[in-house]
Motif scaffolding. Sequence first.
Motif, short mmCIF file in Angstrom:
data_model
loop_
_atom_site.label_atom_id
_atom_site.label_comp_id
_atom_site.label_asym_id
_atom_site.label_seq_id
_atom_site.Cartn_x
_atom_site.Cartn_y
_atom_site.Cartn_z
N LEU A 1 29.02 43.40 38.88
CA LEU A 1 29.99 43.88 37.91
C LEU A 1 31.39 43.70 38.50
CD1 LEU A 1 29.81 45.57 35.15
CD2 LEU A 1 30.29 47.56 36.58
N PRO A 2 32.39 43.31 37.71
CA PRO A 2 33.76 43.28 38.24
C PRO A 2 34.17 44.67 38.72
CG PRO A 2 33.67 42.19 36.11
CD PRO A 2 32.35 42.88 36.30
N HIS A 3 34.96 44.74 39.80
CA HIS A 3 35.35 46.07 40.28
C HIS A 3 36.76 46.45 39.83
CE1 HIS A 3 36.83 43.61 43.75
NE2 HIS A 3 37.84 44.46 43.70
N GLY A 4 37.26 45.75 38.80
CA GLY A 4 38.52 46.11 38.19
C GLY A 4 38.58 45.55 36.79
N ALA A 5 39.74 45.63 36.17
CA ALA A 5 39.91 45.05 34.84
C ALA A 5 39.88 43.53 34.97
CB ALA A 5 41.23 45.52 34.24
N SER A 6 38.90 42.89 34.34
CA SER A 6 38.73 41.44 34.34
C SER A 6 38.05 40.97 35.63
CB SER A 6 40.06 40.70 34.17
OG SER A 6 39.91 39.31 34.32
N ALA A 7 37.21 39.97 35.47
CA ALA A 7 36.61 39.31 36.64
C ALA A 7 37.59 38.36 37.30
CB ALA A 7 35.35 38.55 36.22
N LEU A 8 38.72 38.09 36.62
CA LEU A 8 39.76 37.22 37.18
C LEU A 8 40.84 38.08 37.82
CD1 LEU A 8 40.08 34.73 34.20
CD2 LEU A 8 39.03 34.28 36.42
N LYS A 9 41.17 37.76 39.04
CA LYS A 9 42.17 38.56 39.77
C LYS A 9 43.57 38.31 39.21
CE LYS A 9 39.58 37.98 44.10
NZ LYS A 9 39.19 39.33 44.42
N SER A 10 44.41 39.34 39.32
CA SER A 10 45.81 39.17 38.95
C SER A 10 46.61 38.54 40.09
CB SER A 10 46.44 40.52 38.57
OG SER A 10 45.92 40.96 37.33
N HIS B 1 41.34 32.86 41.90
CA HIS B 1 41.35 33.65 40.66
C HIS B 1 40.18 34.60 40.54
CE1 HIS B 1 38.35 30.79 39.38
NE2 HIS B 1 39.21 29.80 39.28
N GLY B 2 39.29 34.66 41.49
CA GLY B 2 38.22 35.64 41.47
C GLY B 2 36.88 35.12 40.98
N LEU B 3 36.86 33.91 40.40
CA LEU B 3 35.60 33.27 40.03
C LEU B 3 35.50 31.92 40.73
CD1 LEU B 3 35.36 34.10 36.21
CD2 LEU B 3 34.04 35.12 38.09
N ASP B 4 36.01 31.89 41.95
CA ASP B 4 36.03 30.66 42.73
C ASP B 4 34.66 30.32 43.28
OD1 ASP B 4 39.15 30.15 43.09
OD2 ASP B 4 38.75 32.29 43.28
N ARG B 5 34.43 29.05 43.46
CA ARG B 5 33.15 28.55 43.97
C ARG B 5 32.80 29.17 45.32
NH1 ARG B 5 30.50 23.86 42.71
NH2 ARG B 5 29.06 23.05 44.29
N GLN B 6 33.79 29.27 46.22
CA GLN B 6 33.50 29.78 47.56
C GLN B 6 33.14 31.26 47.54
OE1 GLN B 6 36.43 28.59 46.58
NE2 GLN B 6 38.18 29.77 47.35
N THR C 1 57.03 48.22 39.57
CA THR C 1 57.16 47.00 40.38
C THR C 1 56.08 46.04 39.93
OG1 THR C 1 57.23 46.13 42.63
CG2 THR C 1 55.64 47.86 42.21
N CYS C 2 56.26 44.78 40.22
CA CYS C 2 55.22 43.79 39.95
C CYS C 2 55.51 42.56 40.79
CB CYS C 2 55.16 43.42 38.47
SG CYS C 2 53.72 42.40 38.06
N PRO C 3 54.64 42.23 41.74
CA PRO C 3 54.88 41.08 42.63
C PRO C 3 54.53 39.78 41.92
CG PRO C 3 52.78 42.04 43.13
CD PRO C 3 53.38 42.90 42.06
N GLU C 4 54.51 38.71 42.69
CA GLU C 4 54.07 37.43 42.17
C GLU C 4 52.60 37.52 41.77
OE1 GLU C 4 53.76 32.78 43.74
OE2 GLU C 4 53.95 34.43 45.16
N VAL C 5 52.30 37.23 40.54
CA VAL C 5 50.93 37.32 40.05
C VAL C 5 50.54 36.00 39.39
CG1 VAL C 5 50.89 39.82 39.75
CG2 VAL C 5 51.74 38.37 37.89
N ARG C 6 49.25 35.85 39.19
CA ARG C 6 48.73 34.61 38.60
C ARG C 6 49.18 34.49 37.15
NH1 ARG C 6 44.41 33.63 35.76
NH2 ARG C 6 43.61 35.73 36.09
N HIS C 7 49.71 33.34 36.79
CA HIS C 7 50.16 33.10 35.42
C HIS C 7 48.99 33.26 34.45
CE1 HIS C 7 52.90 31.50 32.35
NE2 HIS C 7 51.83 30.88 31.86
N GLY C 8 49.20 34.00 33.38
CA GLY C 8 48.15 34.23 32.40
C GLY C 8 47.25 35.40 32.70
N SER C 9 47.38 36.00 33.86
CA SER C 9 46.56 37.17 34.21
C SER C 9 47.00 38.39 33.41
CB SER C 9 46.68 37.47 35.70
OG SER C 9 48.01 37.89 36.01
N LEU C 10 46.20 39.43 33.44
CA LEU C 10 46.54 40.67 32.74
C LEU C 10 47.86 41.23 33.26
CD1 LEU C 10 43.02 42.36 32.58
CD2 LEU C 10 44.22 41.18 30.73
N ALA C 11 48.05 41.18 34.58
CA ALA C 11 49.30 41.69 35.15
C ALA C 11 50.50 40.85 34.70
CB ALA C 11 49.21 41.70 36.68
#
Length: 373
Positions: free
Chosen positions: A106-115, A130-135, A299-309
């Motif tokens: 289960l994702p441990h936050g909002a969305s399986a994709l990281k902000s 992004h949190g669903l990476d192959r590695q 505050t809001c740091p550099e986050v992934r474009h398109g993420s919830l944040a």
Amino acid sequence: MNWFTTPLGAGGAHRVTVPGCRKVLVIVPTVVAGTRLLDLLPLLDSDFRVQTYFTQPEPDVGTAQFLSAVGGLVIPWEMAVQHEFDLVLAASYRFVDRAPGHVLVLPHGASALKSRQRVRSAGRGAQPTHGLDRQLLMRGGKVPASVIALSHDHELEVLAESCPEALPAAVVAGDICLDRMRASLPFREHYRRALGVGPEETLVTISSTWTADSTFCQRPELYRELPRSVRTAAVLHPNIWAAHGAWQVRSWLADCDVIVIPPEEGWRATMIASDVVIGDHGSTTQYAAGVGARMLLATCPEVRHGSLAHVLREAVPMYTNDIAEAVVVENFAELISSRLDRSGAILRAAMYRLLGLPEPAHAVPISPVRRVR
């Protein structure tokens, strides 16, 4: 815990009152993972065919205290990996490759994709993630998880590109945490009374994730300088409590007139009770927006474009000493989950499929969240 006396121990079989149960293992490496997985466990309630065990893969005082308070049957990790379980529940990919059974993650936050754009521990020179990476999803050329729970159809599209080998395990299940919060909205006044907030009072909650980019580090003055005409609550990520200790957290806030919400539970009720939430890029801020709270950003740091944040950063004003500037982000719940109010049914079906049992006839329980104790 005496290994000998558990149902799994060599001397435990004669002590069992309900024999022949399917075995469920809940992996709890952190309080964050534990609180997420507690939303899943009521889906197994009232089923005498199932016995649930908890395990803590690595030592941590706060996590051990959390598990003790839960009251579950805790077995050592070294014991757990010597047995086979019918279902293993996890909210982190850590230890999944060693999990002794069919794993639902289960994702441990909002969305399986990281902000965040990069893994925190890897430094700013690390490659984007992004949190669903192959590695992350694969170990030794295989996908160890039997079910990878996703919150949104968009995540399925990302997974198809980043790790197509994981697609057979993917289930778009929505977000059970958000569903529980939505089910709790009618009890807003109940939560406010439990917090000691009067009908005419304004409750402002300051929400903080962890690390140096968080509200707690970047804007500590907020806990002291909000107008005295409002009531203030502080919701802090469990990792802040774990890394610094409960005594230190309360010591830092000793001169602040704030309601300090414990890390285990209460933050969801507090978000629902709030008139305004001032947050950052963390999941608690996103969930508050998802249930229609009026929002400001500290505050809001550099986050992934398109993420919830990123969506919140584009839509929500920064706090500049005026809570009247807070806004509601319309339709944000649909960005978190594409299976609103259906997560419990989807996840229970997946869990019983892995257990090899027919689902119970009773309705899927999606209960309101608990108030702050």
